[in-house]
Scaffold this motif. Structure first.
Motif, PDB file in Angstrom:
ATOM      1  N   LEU A  37      -9.412 -84.121 -63.526  1.00 43.09           N
ATOM      2  CA  LEU A  37     -10.494 -85.041 -63.185  1.00 43.09           C
ATOM      3  C   LEU A  37     -10.176 -85.798 -61.897  1.00 43.09           C
ATOM      4  O   LEU A  37     -11.063 -86.020 -61.060  1.00 43.09           O
ATOM      5  CB  LEU A  37     -10.722 -86.026 -64.329  1.00 43.09           C
ATOM      6  CG  LEU A  37     -11.898 -87.003 -64.171  1.00 43.09           C
ATOM      7  CD1 LEU A  37     -13.213 -86.240 -64.052  1.00 43.09           C
ATOM      8  CD2 LEU A  37     -11.947 -87.966 -65.352  1.00 43.09           C
ATOM      9  N   ALA A  38      -8.918 -86.187 -61.717  1.00 49.02           N
ATOM     10  CA  ALA A  38      -8.530 -86.895 -60.499  1.00 49.02           C
ATOM     11  C   ALA A  38      -8.669 -85.998 -59.265  1.00 49.02           C
ATOM     12  O   ALA A  38      -9.050 -86.461 -58.177  1.00 49.02           O
ATOM     13  CB  ALA A  38      -7.094 -87.396 -60.618  1.00 49.02           C
ATOM     14  N   LEU A  39      -8.389 -84.698 -59.451  1.00 54.74           N
ATOM     15  CA  LEU A  39      -8.448 -83.772 -58.323  1.00 54.74           C
ATOM     16  C   LEU A  39      -9.878 -83.360 -57.971  1.00 54.74           C
ATOM     17  O   LEU A  39     -10.232 -83.232 -56.792  1.00 54.74           O
ATOM     18  CB  LEU A  39      -7.608 -82.525 -58.631  1.00 54.74           C
ATOM     19  CG  LEU A  39      -6.087 -82.728 -58.714  1.00 54.74           C
ATOM     20  CD1 LEU A  39      -5.407 -81.436 -59.149  1.00 54.74           C
ATOM     21  CD2 LEU A  39      -5.541 -83.182 -57.362  1.00 54.74           C
ATOM     22  N   TRP A  40     -10.690 -83.139 -59.012  1.00 54.45           N
ATOM     23  CA  TRP A  40     -12.031 -82.580 -58.769  1.00 54.45           C
ATOM     24  C   TRP A  40     -13.170 -83.498 -59.211  1.00 54.45           C
ATOM     25  O   TRP A  40     -14.330 -83.101 -59.175  1.00 54.45           O
ATOM     26  CB  TRP A  40     -12.162 -81.233 -59.479  1.00 54.45           C
ATOM     27  CG  TRP A  40     -11.236 -80.213 -58.903  1.00 54.45           C
ATOM     28  CD1 TRP A  40     -11.268 -79.680 -57.643  1.00 54.45           C
ATOM     29  CD2 TRP A  40     -10.119 -79.595 -59.567  1.00 54.45           C
ATOM     30  NE1 TRP A  40     -10.249 -78.785 -57.476  1.00 54.45           N
ATOM     31  CE2 TRP A  40      -9.518 -78.698 -58.638  1.00 54.45           C
ATOM     32  CE3 TRP A  40      -9.563 -79.704 -60.840  1.00 54.45           C
ATOM     33  CZ2 TRP A  40      -8.407 -77.934 -58.942  1.00 54.45           C
ATOM     34  CZ3 TRP A  40      -8.444 -78.941 -61.155  1.00 54.45           C
ATOM     35  CH2 TRP A  40      -7.879 -78.072 -60.225  1.00 54.45           C
ATOM     36  N   GLY A  41     -12.836 -84.710 -59.648  1.00 54.07           N
ATOM     37  CA  GLY A  41     -13.882 -85.628 -60.093  1.00 54.07           C
ATOM     38  C   GLY A  41     -14.863 -85.980 -58.988  1.00 54.07           C
ATOM     39  O   GLY A  41     -16.079 -86.051 -59.208  1.00 54.07           O
ATOM     40  N   GLU A  42     -14.341 -86.184 -57.781  1.00 58.89           N
ATOM     41  CA  GLU A  42     -15.219 -86.538 -56.655  1.00 58.89           C
ATOM     42  C   GLU A  42     -16.181 -85.406 -56.333  1.00 58.89           C
ATOM     43  O   GLU A  42     -17.364 -85.640 -56.034  1.00 58.89           O
ATOM     44  CB  GLU A  42     -14.368 -86.882 -55.437  1.00 58.89           C
ATOM     45  CG  GLU A  42     -15.165 -87.472 -54.286  1.00 58.89           C
ATOM     46  CD  GLU A  42     -14.280 -87.944 -53.148  1.00 58.89           C
ATOM     47  OE1 GLU A  42     -14.839 -88.322 -52.101  1.00 58.89           O
ATOM     48  OE2 GLU A  42     -13.042 -87.923 -53.307  1.00 58.89           O
ATOM     49  N   ASP A  43     -15.690 -84.162 -56.404  1.00 61.79           N
ATOM     50  CA  ASP A  43     -16.568 -83.010 -56.164  1.00 61.79           C
ATOM     51  C   ASP A  43     -17.638 -82.922 -57.242  1.00 61.79           C
ATOM     52  O   ASP A  43     -18.798 -82.579 -56.942  1.00 61.79           O
ATOM     53  CB  ASP A  43     -15.746 -81.716 -56.152  1.00 61.79           C
ATOM     54  CG  ASP A  43     -14.790 -81.653 -54.964  1.00 61.79           C
ATOM     55  OD1 ASP A  43     -15.052 -82.345 -53.968  1.00 61.79           O
ATOM     56  OD2 ASP A  43     -13.785 -80.929 -55.058  1.00 61.79           O
TER      57      ASP A  43
END
Length: 277
Positions: A46-52
């Protein structure tokens, strides 16, 4: 106040019990470690791809002038991660108990045999798949109740002064209550106590429940601490369940100086005793 102290004492006695039975403590750590790895992986993803994911879900913000689009999506990403952390805290115990059903069932039975005057423990007699289904079903129902309380407390958090002082304290007591329900369910399900009856039993002794669950909930805010305390929490919850049911609790058994390396489950009348009601 007396019940608050009694509830906290069961938490301590549960940790002492698993400390004296090292093999069972070691097995009891496995479900928490498995759950922690799964949750950590999900949170890292979630931290890696949450923004996407937020950008994909908000195409209408593509044409917003700078810096509003970025600020809006950054805020939503932060809220998404905060909600994921809250969900992780609320569900960690339920998922760990579900993953470790056989481990914690055996641990709870051992505690019952150790403190029962006749050295016996109640057994459900249900097949494992049936026990897992009941545990998952009841955990989902508890999660829904906890979510309703969470939404209510979140809304009250906007009340000036009280929202920043009283509401967080209430939140810890609510968390402690539901955490205790999840943990005592291991022992109470073996006794055939349904969810509605379990909740009524816990409500009848709220201060006892808060004394056990509230400090544990505070400790569980630290994930690795939650893993270390889970076996003892299940042991302590078994003692608490006996108290709630009015079952006699003798002093804990085990040979003097026993560290539990043999995995002995103990029996009534064996040597040095530890628990008091």
């Amino acid at each position: 106040m007396r019940d608050l102290g009694a509830g906290f004492s069961y938490l301590l006695k549960g940790q002492r019990w698993v400390a004296r039975h090292g093999k069972q403590y070691g097995f009891g750590l496995l479900p928490g470690l498995i759950t922690l790895v799964l949750y950590a992986g999900a949170l890292v993803a979630l931290a890696l791809w949450g923004e996407d994911a937020v950008a994909w879900a908000t195409p209408f913000a593509d044409d917003w002038s700078s810096p509003w689009g970025g600020l809006f999506r950054g805020f939503l990403t932060a809220v998404l991660f905060a909600l994921a952390l809250l969900l992780a805290v609320l569900t960690f115990t339920a998922v760990t108990l579900l993953v470790g059903q056989p481990f914690y069932e055996a641990l709870s039975e051992s505690v019952d045999r150790d403190v029962a005057p006749d050295g016996t423990a109640p057994v459900s007699g249900l097949p494992l798949h049936r026990e897992l289904w009941i545990s998952a079903r009841d955990s989902l129902r508890i999660l829904v109740r906890a979510a309703v309380w969470g939404v209510l407390l979140f809304a009250l958090g906007f009340v000036p002064v009280a929202g920043q002082t009283v509401v967080p304290v209430l939140g810890f007591f609510v968390t402690g209550f539901f955490l205790t329900e999840e943990l005592t369910s291991v022992a109470l399900q073996r006794r055939g106590v349904e969810l509605r009856d379990r909740l009524a039993l816990l409500r009848s002794r709220k201060t006892l429940v808060w004394g056990f669950g509230t400090p544990l909930g505070l400790a569980f805010l630290v994930p690795f601490v939650a893993v270390l305390l889970m076996p003892g929490a299940v042991a302590g919850a078994t003692l608490l369940a006996r108290d709630l049911r009015g079952e006699e609790i003798t002093e804990g058994t085990g040979p003097a100086g026993d560290t539990g390396d043999t995995g002995d489950t103990g029996g009534a009348g064996d040597g040095d005793r530890e628990f008091t009601r």
